[in-house]
Design a protein around this motif. Structure first.
Motif, PDB file in Angstrom:
ATOM      1  N   VAL A  24      52.236  -3.232  89.348  1.00  0.00           N
ATOM      2  CA  VAL A  24      52.238  -3.348  90.805  1.00  0.00           C
ATOM      3  C   VAL A  24      51.253  -4.440  91.199  1.00  0.00           C
ATOM      4  O   VAL A  24      50.113  -4.455  90.726  1.00  0.00           O
ATOM      5  CB  VAL A  24      51.836  -2.014  91.472  1.00  0.00           C
ATOM      6  CG1 VAL A  24      51.819  -2.157  92.986  1.00  0.00           C
ATOM      7  CG2 VAL A  24      52.769  -0.891  91.037  1.00  0.00           C
ATOM      8  N   ILE A  25      51.675  -5.359  92.051  1.00  0.00           N
ATOM      9  CA  ILE A  25      50.792  -6.419  92.542  1.00  0.00           C
ATOM     10  C   ILE A  25      50.366  -6.083  93.966  1.00  0.00           C
ATOM     11  O   ILE A  25      51.202  -5.992  94.870  1.00  0.00           O
ATOM     12  CB  ILE A  25      51.493  -7.793  92.537  1.00  0.00           C
ATOM     13  CG1 ILE A  25      52.024  -8.130  91.149  1.00  0.00           C
ATOM     14  CG2 ILE A  25      50.545  -8.883  93.020  1.00  0.00           C
ATOM     15  CD1 ILE A  25      52.853  -9.415  91.105  1.00  0.00           C
ATOM     16  N   GLY A  26      49.064  -5.888  94.180  1.00  0.00           N
ATOM     17  CA  GLY A  26      48.554  -5.637  95.522  1.00  0.00           C
ATOM     18  C   GLY A  26      48.026  -4.228  95.702  1.00  0.00           C
ATOM     19  O   GLY A  26      48.666  -3.260  95.281  1.00  0.00           O
ATOM     20  N   ALA A  27      46.853  -4.118  96.349  1.00  0.00           N
ATOM     21  CA  ALA A  27      46.200  -2.820  96.510  1.00  0.00           C
ATOM     22  C   ALA A  27      46.042  -2.423  97.964  1.00  0.00           C
ATOM     23  O   ALA A  27      45.062  -1.785  98.336  1.00  0.00           O
ATOM     24  CB  ALA A  27      44.834  -2.828  95.818  1.00  0.00           C
ATOM     25  N   SER A  28      47.007  -2.800  98.803  1.00  0.00           N
ATOM     26  CA  SER A  28      46.963  -2.361 100.192  1.00  0.00           C
ATOM     27  C   SER A  28      47.994  -1.250 100.402  1.00  0.00           C
ATOM     28  O   SER A  28      48.376  -0.575  99.440  1.00  0.00           O
ATOM     29  CB  SER A  28      47.207  -3.530 101.143  1.00  0.00           C
ATOM     30  OG  SER A  28      46.861  -3.174 102.468  1.00  0.00           O
ATOM     31  N   ALA A  29      48.442  -1.049 101.619  1.00  0.00           N
ATOM     32  CA  ALA A  29      49.289   0.097 101.951  1.00  0.00           C
ATOM     33  C   ALA A  29      50.516   0.215 101.055  1.00  0.00           C
ATOM     34  O   ALA A  29      50.791   1.278 100.481  1.00  0.00           O
ATOM     35  CB  ALA A  29      49.718   0.003 103.411  1.00  0.00           C
ATOM     36  N   ALA A  30      51.273  -0.887 100.911  1.00  0.00           N
ATOM     37  CA  ALA A  30      52.522  -0.842 100.148  1.00  0.00           C
ATOM     38  C   ALA A  30      52.266  -0.635  98.655  1.00  0.00           C
ATOM     39  O   ALA A  30      52.930   0.185  98.010  1.00  0.00           O
ATOM     40  CB  ALA A  30      53.311  -2.128 100.380  1.00  0.00           C
ATOM     41  N   VAL A  66      54.010   1.542 103.905  1.00  0.00           N
ATOM     42  CA  VAL A  66      53.879   2.763 103.100  1.00  0.00           C
ATOM     43  C   VAL A  66      55.251   3.277 102.677  1.00  0.00           C
ATOM     44  O   VAL A  66      55.483   3.596 101.510  1.00  0.00           O
ATOM     45  CB  VAL A  66      53.118   3.852 103.894  1.00  0.00           C
ATOM     46  CG1 VAL A  66      53.179   5.184 103.158  1.00  0.00           C
ATOM     47  CG2 VAL A  66      51.675   3.434 104.113  1.00  0.00           C
ATOM     48  N   LYS A  67      56.171   3.330 103.643  1.00  0.00           N
ATOM     49  CA  LYS A  67      57.491   3.859 103.310  1.00  0.00           C
ATOM     50  C   LYS A  67      58.258   2.915 102.393  1.00  0.00           C
ATOM     51  O   LYS A  67      58.982   3.363 101.493  1.00  0.00           O
ATOM     52  CB  LYS A  67      58.295   4.130 104.578  1.00  0.00           C
ATOM     53  CG  LYS A  67      59.609   4.831 104.279  1.00  0.00           C
ATOM     54  CD  LYS A  67      60.189   5.553 105.468  1.00  0.00           C
ATOM     55  CE  LYS A  67      61.390   6.385 105.037  1.00  0.00           C
ATOM     56  NZ  LYS A  67      62.002   7.097 106.184  1.00  0.00           N
ATOM     57  N   GLU A  68      58.115   1.621 102.595  1.00  0.00           N
ATOM     58  CA  GLU A  68      58.776   0.664 101.692  1.00  0.00           C
ATOM     59  C   GLU A  68      58.290   0.842 100.260  1.00  0.00           C
ATOM     60  O   GLU A  68      59.054   0.700  99.309  1.00  0.00           O
ATOM     61  CB  GLU A  68      58.533  -0.762 102.168  1.00  0.00           C
ATOM     62  CG  GLU A  68      59.350  -1.155 103.369  1.00  0.00           C
ATOM     63  CD  GLU A  68      59.162  -2.603 103.770  1.00  0.00           C
ATOM     64  OE1 GLU A  68      59.994  -3.118 104.533  1.00  0.00           O
ATOM     65  OE2 GLU A  68      58.181  -3.236 103.313  1.00  0.00           O
ATOM     66  N   GLY A  69      56.987   1.147 100.092  1.00  0.00           N
ATOM     67  CA  GLY A  69      56.453   1.399  98.759  1.00  0.00           C
ATOM     68  C   GLY A  69      57.089   2.617  98.119  1.00  0.00           C
ATOM     69  O   GLY A  69      57.416   2.618  96.924  1.00  0.00           O
ATOM     70  N   ILE A  70      57.276   3.654  98.916  1.00  0.00           N
ATOM     71  CA  ILE A  70      57.916   4.881  98.419  1.00  0.00           C
ATOM     72  C   ILE A  70      59.366   4.617  98.043  1.00  0.00           C
ATOM     73  O   ILE A  70      59.837   5.046  96.980  1.00  0.00           O
ATOM     74  CB  ILE A  70      57.832   5.987  99.486  1.00  0.00           C
ATOM     75  CG1 ILE A  70      56.374   6.391  99.721  1.00  0.00           C
ATOM     76  CG2 ILE A  70      58.669   7.203  99.082  1.00  0.00           C
ATOM     77  CD1 ILE A  70      56.169   7.308 100.909  1.00  0.00           C
ATOM     78  N   ILE A  71      60.072   3.893  98.915  1.00  0.00           N
ATOM     79  CA  ILE A  71      61.490   3.582  98.657  1.00  0.00           C
ATOM     80  C   ILE A  71      61.648   2.763  97.379  1.00  0.00           C
ATOM     81  O   ILE A  71      62.467   3.073  96.508  1.00  0.00           O
ATOM     82  CB  ILE A  71      62.084   2.806  99.847  1.00  0.00           C
ATOM     83  CG1 ILE A  71      62.047   3.637 101.134  1.00  0.00           C
ATOM     84  CG2 ILE A  71      63.511   2.340  99.536  1.00  0.00           C
ATOM     85  CD1 ILE A  71      62.948   4.822 101.151  1.00  0.00           C
ATOM     86  N   ILE A 105      67.266   4.703 100.324  1.00  0.00           N
ATOM     87  CA  ILE A 105      67.500   3.564 101.205  1.00  0.00           C
ATOM     88  C   ILE A 105      66.567   3.618 102.405  1.00  0.00           C
ATOM     89  O   ILE A 105      66.349   4.686 102.985  1.00  0.00           O
ATOM     90  CB  ILE A 105      68.971   3.531 101.683  1.00  0.00           C
ATOM     91  CG1 ILE A 105      69.899   3.298 100.492  1.00  0.00           C
ATOM     92  CG2 ILE A 105      69.183   2.430 102.717  1.00  0.00           C
ATOM     93  CD1 ILE A 105      71.370   3.366 100.850  1.00  0.00           C
ATOM     94  N   MET A 106      66.017   2.488 102.763  1.00  0.00           N
ATOM     95  CA  MET A 106      65.166   2.368 103.940  1.00  0.00           C
ATOM     96  C   MET A 106      66.049   2.171 105.166  1.00  0.00           C
ATOM     97  O   MET A 106      66.816   1.224 105.242  1.00  0.00           O
ATOM     98  CB  MET A 106      64.226   1.171 103.782  1.00  0.00           C
ATOM     99  CG  MET A 106      63.188   1.031 104.866  1.00  0.00           C
ATOM    100  SD  MET A 106      61.857   2.199 104.643  1.00  0.00           S
ATOM    101  CE  MET A 106      60.691   1.614 105.877  1.00  0.00           C
TER     102      MET A 106
END
Length: 408
Positions: free
Chosen positions: A5-11, A288-293, A304-305
């Protein structure tokens, strides 16, 4: 299976946490240029002194240890080789992956205004490093210019509110928060800011930053000919997606950023994306939700988002709460605009053919939950025989077997 995973913010945090919940045995590695996990939404609280760096962290204590996630921090991804499924890192290492989640976010955009890009004490408000610089420099200067009156610009203004510096807010639009609010609700904030000493300049353009021989700011020249004094400039005029490392990788991007579909998939089977890196719907709940999806689809659970809610904003400045969703002004005469003003409370709903397309609530936000539900569920409000401002859950909670709603 190795997930990177690249990035340590919300997503990125959301995606990594979901991957671990779904796959207990996989190897999960998170890479970030940030050395801290923090919420970008509340960086102004650090500037104002309301929170420490530790208090900006939105994860549980010992998040990486508890979730068995290896965190490579303080390192940037500088290249991607899809053929070999590997990433080139700024420390010289090569990191391989089986599946990759790109949530590298975005960076502040410094517009091509004369001297702005080459001057000292010119900073965005996107990362913790920006907030640290702003807090440090604000203690040394007398005059600060905030360039841009969107959400980030108003956050910067709020962070500096009690710092003792003179703050000027410069905006090209005729109102502040032009993408989120209408004229009435913007003016409520504008009047409050002026009351608290903010030098507000609307409907103007910055022409050039006047600097000294050491490239330190002296003043900002406007298209009106006025010079606004400043020794520190905070630029809040937009962001650019962090997709530079994808050059020549074969991963598709466009002028906004990384191209992903409603599953978080890119054009490459093993590579997914989420969050601000797409340049679309740049708000925390969506990231956040895109990360979960994306994480679910990475492990084979199709998801699906659908409810991006990319235009929902909730804010509280100067003790005044406001929420806006969707359309803030009717786009043509076929839309109906209804407004109710009760003291300091303001409600506006824009609808057409029984569907609500937008709303703004300022003051008492108790009605915001119902409005959000009406919009999310695409409920036909024309069937409710009462004022739009008096609808409650009992008016639409009866759901029939065919998933339609019955109305009293």
């Amino acid at each position: 299976m190795r997930y990177v995973v690249i990035g340590a913010s919300a997503a990125g945090i959301s995606g990594a946490k979901t991957l671990r919940m779904l796959d207990k045995k996989a190897e999960i590695i998170l890479v970030s240029k940030d050395k801290n996990v923090y919420s970008r939404c509340i960086l102004h609280h650090y500037i104002s002194g309301r929170r420490t760096v530790k208090e900006l962290d939105f994860t549980e204590k010992d998040f990486f240890e508890k979730n068995n996630i290896k965190w490579i921090n303080g390192v940037m991804v500088i290249g991607l080789n899809n053929d070999d499924k590997c990433l080139s890192l700024s420390n010289g290492d090569i990191l391989t992956y089986d599946k990759l989640l790109i949530s590298s976010g975005a960076s502040a955009f410094i517009p091509p205004i004369g001297n702005l890009r080459g001057a000292s004490n010119v900073v965005g408000l996107r990362n913790l490093e920006d907030a640290i610089i702003i807090k440090k420099q604000a203690s040394k200067v007398k005059n600060v210019v905030v360039l841009g009156a969107g959400l980030v610009g108003i956050d910067a203004l709020s962070g500096l509110r009690d710092s003792g510096v003179n703050v000027s807010l410069i905006e090209m639009s005729k109102k502040i928060l032009p993408l989120q609010l209408d004229k009435y609700t913007s003016k409520v904030y504008e009047d409050k800011f002026k009351e608290n000493g903010v030098n507000l300049k609307l409907d103007v353009k910055a022409e050039k930053l006047i600097i000294d021989e050491n490239k330190n700011p002296i003043s900002l020249l406007l298209n009106t000919g006025e010079e606004v004094p400043c020794e520190l400039v905070i630029v809040a005029t937009g962001v650019r997606s962090n997709v530079g490392f994808l050059e020549n990788s074969g991963v598709d991007t466009d002028r906004f950023g990384l191209i992903i579909n409603e599953k978080g998939e890119t054009n490459i089977d093993s590579i997914y994306g989420c969050g601000d890196v797409s340049g679309r719907n740049p708000i925390w709940p969506t990231a956040v939700k895109e990360g979960i999806i994306a994480a679910n689809n990475m492990v084979g659970n199709e998801m699906i988002m659908t409810d991006f809610f990319g235009s929902k904003n909730t804010m509280n400045f100067e003790g005044i709460a406001t929420m806006s969703i969707g359309m803030i002004e009717p786009i043509d005469e076929t839309y109906i605009e209804e407004v109710k003003i009760d003291g300091t409370n303001y409600k506006k709903i824009i609808h057409k053919d029984g569907k609500i397309y937008g709303s703004i609530i300022q003051g008492d936000l108790s009605y915001s939950g119902i409005l959000t539900q009406l919009i999310r569920e695409n409920i036909d409000v024309s069937k409710v025989k009462k004022s739009l401002f008096e609808i409650d859950y009992s008016d639409f909670f009866n759901e029939e077997k065919n998933f339609e709603f019955s109305y009293e």
